[in-house]
Design a protein around this motif. Structure first.
Motif, PDB file in Angstrom:
ATOM      1  N   PRO A 103       0.803  -1.294   0.167  1.00  0.00           N
ATOM      2  CA  PRO A 103       0.096  -0.016   0.023  1.00  0.00           C
ATOM      3  C   PRO A 103       0.753   1.237  -0.034  1.00  0.00           C
ATOM      4  N   VAL A 104       0.389   2.107  -0.949  1.00  0.00           N
ATOM      5  CA  VAL A 104       1.330   3.561  -0.947  1.00  0.00           C
ATOM      6  C   VAL A 104       0.649   4.491  -0.293  1.00  0.00           C
ATOM      7  N   ALA A 108       1.844   8.559   0.890  1.00  0.00           N
ATOM      8  CA  ALA A 108       1.357   9.594   0.107  1.00  0.00           C
ATOM      9  C   ALA A 108       0.507  10.456   0.805  1.00  0.00           C
ATOM     10  N   GLN A 109      -0.537  10.278   1.632  1.00  0.00           N
ATOM     11  CA  GLN A 109      -1.255  11.176   2.514  1.00  0.00           C
ATOM     12  C   GLN A 109      -0.315  11.973   3.172  1.00  0.00           C
ATOM     13  N   ALA A 110       0.450  11.257   4.056  1.00  0.00           N
ATOM     14  CA  ALA A 110       1.303  12.123   4.866  1.00  0.00           C
ATOM     15  C   ALA A 110       2.242  12.837   4.112  1.00  0.00           C
ATOM     16  N   PHE A 111       2.693  12.534   3.017  1.00  0.00           N
ATOM     17  CA  PHE A 111       3.662  13.629   2.184  1.00  0.00           C
ATOM     18  C   PHE A 111       2.839  14.435   1.744  1.00  0.00           C
ATOM     19  N   VAL A 118       2.237  19.260  -4.563  1.00  0.00           N
ATOM     20  CA  VAL A 118       2.848  18.277  -5.402  1.00  0.00           C
ATOM     21  C   VAL A 118       1.642  16.886  -5.666  1.00  0.00           C
ATOM     22  N   VAL A 119       2.009  16.809  -6.818  1.00  0.00           N
ATOM     23  CA  VAL A 119       0.928  15.597  -7.286  1.00  0.00           C
ATOM     24  C   VAL A 119       1.890  14.262  -7.044  1.00  0.00           C
ATOM     25  N   VAL A 120       1.112  13.448  -6.385  1.00  0.00           N
ATOM     26  CA  VAL A 120       1.821  11.977  -6.112  1.00  0.00           C
ATOM     27  C   VAL A 120       1.256  11.009  -7.163  1.00  0.00           C
ATOM     28  N   ASP A 121       1.850  10.505  -8.134  1.00  0.00           N
ATOM     29  CA  ASP A 121       1.571   9.529  -8.916  1.00  0.00           C
ATOM     30  C   ASP A 121       2.016   8.217  -8.614  1.00  0.00           C
ATOM     31  N   VAL A 122       1.130   7.222  -8.974  1.00  0.00           N
ATOM     32  CA  VAL A 122       1.614   6.010  -8.358  1.00  0.00           C
ATOM     33  C   VAL A 122       1.527   4.851  -9.682  1.00  0.00           C
ATOM     34  N   PHE A 272       9.371  12.182   1.020  1.00  0.00           N
ATOM     35  CA  PHE A 272       8.583  11.133   1.026  1.00  0.00           C
ATOM     36  C   PHE A 272       9.337   9.840   1.705  1.00  0.00           C
ATOM     37  N   LEU A 273      10.695   9.795   1.808  1.00  0.00           N
ATOM     38  CA  LEU A 273      11.238   8.679   2.518  1.00  0.00           C
ATOM     39  C   LEU A 273      10.747   8.803   4.047  1.00  0.00           C
ATOM     40  N   THR A 274      10.916   9.939   4.384  1.00  0.00           N
ATOM     41  CA  THR A 274      10.402  10.105   5.930  1.00  0.00           C
ATOM     42  C   THR A 274       9.068   9.822   6.283  1.00  0.00           C
ATOM     43  N   ALA A 275       8.072  10.107   5.113  1.00  0.00           N
ATOM     44  CA  ALA A 275       7.034   9.944   5.403  1.00  0.00           C
ATOM     45  C   ALA A 275       6.672   8.181   5.229  1.00  0.00           C
ATOM     46  N   ALA A 276       7.536   7.727   4.248  1.00  0.00           N
ATOM     47  CA  ALA A 276       7.198   5.989   4.193  1.00  0.00           C
ATOM     48  C   ALA A 276       7.865   5.276   5.564  1.00  0.00           C
ATOM     49  N   GLN A 277       9.003   6.016   6.057  1.00  0.00           N
ATOM     50  CA  GLN A 277       9.300   5.444   7.318  1.00  0.00           C
ATOM     51  C   GLN A 277       8.337   5.534   8.420  1.00  0.00           C
TER      52      GLN A 277
END
Length: 303
Positions: A103-104, A108-111, A118-122, A272-277
């Motif tokens: 799940p992304v 993505a929401q935290a970012f 910024v538009v996050v494309d997946v 984004f890395l921070t948000a992913a972690q």
């Protein structure tokens, strides 16, 4: 001395074919021109890259080293052009690749909470897409599953998750609550081309089918051509009436990581890395919870 990327592309063409004539045809240039460019590159580097004799063309040790380094370097240059083109259109985008079942949205929401402009494309990626798409800039960051060729990449572990055995519905073990590696030893395995990536320590003959994604894996397993293994969360999004998922606790877990090209420097990527972690545990728990819901429904259906 600056490395000339055009000469480097010429070198890769010759190194891939080990034939100056065929490389020249592929590049749409005359062979003498190609030979002069390779000699000029060798002079620039102060090293001989090829040996040429009556037996043909071969790479020297220096040539093999340059070939190893050339791919990430050329991909990085292509990625720069791609990002500049996007920026010129006035859009701020971050493209996130992900393997099946990861799940992304939590990250993505935290970012996006920090970067609403910024538009996050997946974009879903397969096992053989992971490194190439990061290196050439088609994706900015990627949720990947190990193993991956880490040359030219920064890879940050996020979490691990159990795997399940993927069995045909009529398999002798399909009704079990769980199985072991020993239970399945010797069964043909539907896997992709590289057997070294198989997670099992037990011997499994290759079933002989090259698969890229989960859909192809399920079709081959459903047809009775072999068994396979999937990360537990991947099965949340993929079901098949003729396939059963069975937990296999002693199988090595799947490692989920976030990867980015080593040459990629961007505050957005860092954020984004921070948000992913920060959301890794939520992501892992989400997949596990949904999987057990699915597993219960499957057990009820086939019990």
């Amino acid at each position: 001395m600056d490395l000339d990327l055009r000469k480097l592309r010429y070198f890769v063409a010759v190194a891939d074919r080990l034939h100056f004539g065929r490389a020249a045809d592929e590049l749409h240039i005359a062979q003498p021109v190609l030979s002069r460019q390779i000699r000029a590159l060798e002079q620039d580097l102060g090293a001989s890259l090829f040996t040429r004799d009556r037996h043909g063309v071969a790479l020297t040790d220096a040539g093999r080293q340059l070939l190893d380094d050339a791919g990430p370097l050329l991909a990085s240059a292509h990625a720069v052009r791609r990002r500049v083109s996007v920026a010129a259109r006035g859009s701020r985008r971050l493209t996130v690749g992900f393997r099946a079942g990861i799940p992304v949205i939590p990250a993505a929401q935290a970012f996006e909470a920090r970067h609403p402009d910024v538009v996050v494309d997946v974009q879903r990626i397969e096992w053989d897409d992971q490194a190439p798409m990061l290196l050439d800039g088609r994706i900015d960051v990627g949720y990947v599953r190990l193993p991956i060729d880490e040359a030219g990449l920064h890879v940050t572990p996020l979490y691990t998750e159990p795997r399940v055995a993927v069995l045909p519905a009529g398999h002798r073990l399909a009704g079990k609550e769980e199985v072991t590696e020993a239970d399945l030893a010797g069964e043909p395995l539907v896997w992709h081309a590289d057997p070294s990536t198989q997670p099992t320590r037990r011997p499994h003959p290759n079933a002989g089918y090259l698969v890229r994604g989960v859909d192809e894996t399920l079709e081959h397993v459903a047809a009775g051509r072999g068994i396979s293994f999937l990360a537990r969360s991947a099965t949340v999004f993929y079901s098949h009436p003729d396939v059963i998922y069975v937990p296999i606790p002693d199988l090595a877990p799947d490692q989920v990581c976030l990867a980015v090209a080593a040459s990629r420097t961007s505050p957005l990527v860092d954020d984004f890395l921070t948000a992913a972690q920060a959301t890794a545990q939520i992501t892992a728990e989400c997949g596990n919870y949904e999987m057990w819901q699915l597993g219960g429904e499957a057990a009820a259906k086939h019990g």
